[in-house]
Design an enzyme around this catalytic site. Structure first.
Site, PDB file in Angstrom:
ATOM      1  N   HIS A 192       7.192  -4.545   9.939  1.00 17.68           N
ATOM      2  CA  HIS A 192       6.411  -4.655   8.711  1.00 17.68           C
ATOM      3  C   HIS A 192       7.249  -4.335   7.476  1.00 17.68           C
ATOM      4  CE1 HIS A 192       2.772  -4.904   6.404  1.00 17.68           C
ATOM      5  NE2 HIS A 192       2.963  -3.720   5.876  1.00 17.68           N
ATOM      6  N   ASP A 210       5.621  -6.676  13.791  1.00 12.43           N
ATOM      7  CA  ASP A 210       4.765  -6.006  12.796  1.00 12.43           C
ATOM      8  C   ASP A 210       3.574  -5.348  13.500  1.00 12.43           C
ATOM      9  OD1 ASP A 210       3.117  -5.311  10.610  1.00 12.43           O
ATOM     10  OD2 ASP A 210       3.841  -7.012   9.433  1.00 12.43           O
ATOM     11  N   SER A 221       3.125  -7.026   2.061  1.00 12.37           N
ATOM     12  CA  SER A 221       2.002  -6.391   2.736  1.00 12.37           C
ATOM     13  C   SER A 221       0.708  -6.570   1.935  1.00 12.37           C
ATOM     14  CB  SER A 221       2.338  -4.920   2.997  1.00 12.37           C
ATOM     15  OG  SER A 221       1.404  -4.361   3.875  1.00 12.37           O
ATOM     16  N   TYR A 242       0.839  -1.202   0.000  1.00 13.92           N
ATOM     17  CA  TYR A 242       0.000   0.000   0.000  1.00 13.92           C
ATOM     18  C   TYR A 242       0.872   1.248   0.000  1.00 13.92           C
ATOM     19  CZ  TYR A 242      -4.089   2.751   1.632  1.00 13.92           C
ATOM     20  OH  TYR A 242      -5.131   3.626   1.777  1.00 13.92           O
TER      21      TYR A 242
END
Ligand code: 856
Length: 289
Positions: free
Chosen positions: A234, A202, A156, A86
């Site tokens: 993350h 994360d 992700s 993202y």
């Protein structure tokens, strides 16, 4: 006086003549690389030199453009598409594209149509990118592609996309989601060998609500593995020189190329001695494979 070959000698020569083409075929299928070692898998690059070919957003159909990393040496290589997360661009996962290519894969790292696209859209974009490499790339790239060997990876929301692509496309040979994020948690219908990499620290896609659920939903009838990186975040998949590179190469070689020389690095002594608590705070698999 002339010497005549003995009947046995003749028979052996014939056997050799018959066996050689098959031996050559087997070698071609393994891309003629040296057997793997722990050192060769940890190195930042494999044995092959690589070129790149960029795919503009105008040339791309169904995804946002990208970069194709391919070995300079001629050969028939498996194809891997990798999606970023993202708000991120292909540069965030470029290291992984190059790393895989140096081991004998044609890899496309993609930009998504919009950096805000969600995992289901990233899944279809990964498949569009594979289609581009196989059917629309320039002839230098296409001549290096074995269209029967295709795989997906992503970070992700891109990792969520890789899971969904695997769910929807059972002919894929492998999936490698990295700190994957997805609203849908059930991947029990996946029939594609899948290795998930989670990160213990994360705070965006916590392993408790993402990677661990995804992994445990995968069927025991599909080859699978879960590595939970110790002391990681993350964004660990955006950095080179992590265990993610080693297992990317190993997973793709084992399941895209069906190269069982890599099996001990997933299920045997070289894996056990590498995968200490310093590397993974949790590791699960359904070996042997
Ligand atoms: C790098 C995935 C609610 O979801 C989120 O906030 C979120 C944020 C980031 C990502 C991701 O893909 O990060 C990767 O941009 C979900």
């Amino acid at each position: 006086m002339t010497t005549q070959p003995s009947p046995r000698r003749l028979a052996n020569t014939c056997k050799l003549a018959l066996a050689l083409p098959f031996a050559a075929l087997a070698l071609a299928a393994q891309a003629q690389t040296s057997p793997p070692t722990s050192a060769s898998l940890n190195a930042t690059a494999g044995p092959l030199s690589v070129s790149t070919s960029s795919v503009s957003s105008f040339a791309a159909r169904g995804f946002g453009g990208g970069t194709i990393y391919y070995p300079n040496a001629t050969g028939q290589y498996g194809v891997v598409a990798i999606s970023p997360g993202y708000t991120a661009r292909q540069s965030s996962i470029a290291w992984l594209g190059r790393r895989l290519a140096t081991h004998g894969f044609v890899v496309i790292t993609i930009d998504t149509n919009s950096t805000l696209d969600q995992p289901p859209s990233r899944a279809t974009q990964l498949m569009a990118a594979l289609n581009h490499v196989v059917n629309n790339a320039n002839s230098t790239v296409r001549s290096r592609v074995d269209a029967s060997k295709q795989a997906v990876a992503g970070h992700s929301m891109g990792g969520g996309g890789a899971l969904i692509a695997a769910q929807n496309n059972p002919t894929l040979k492998a999936a490698y989601p990295l700190t994957p994020w997805s609203v849908s948690k059930n991947y029990s219908s996946v029939r594609v060998p899948t290795m998930i990499m989670g990160a213990d620290g994360d705070s965006i896609a916590s392993v408790a609500t993402h990677s661990r659920l995804f992994y445990s939903s995968l069927s025991s009838n599909v080859s699978k593995a879960y590595g939970e990186l110790n002391n990681a975040s993350h964004f660990t998949p955006n950095f080179t020189n992590t265990p993610i590179g080693r297992y990317a190469v190993t997973w793709m070689k084992r399941f895209v190329d069906s190269d069982t020389r890599y099996s001990p690095f997933l299920c045997g002594a070289p894996h056990d001695s590498y995968a200490t608590r310093t590397v993974f705070d949790r590791y699960e698999d359904n070996c042997p494979y």
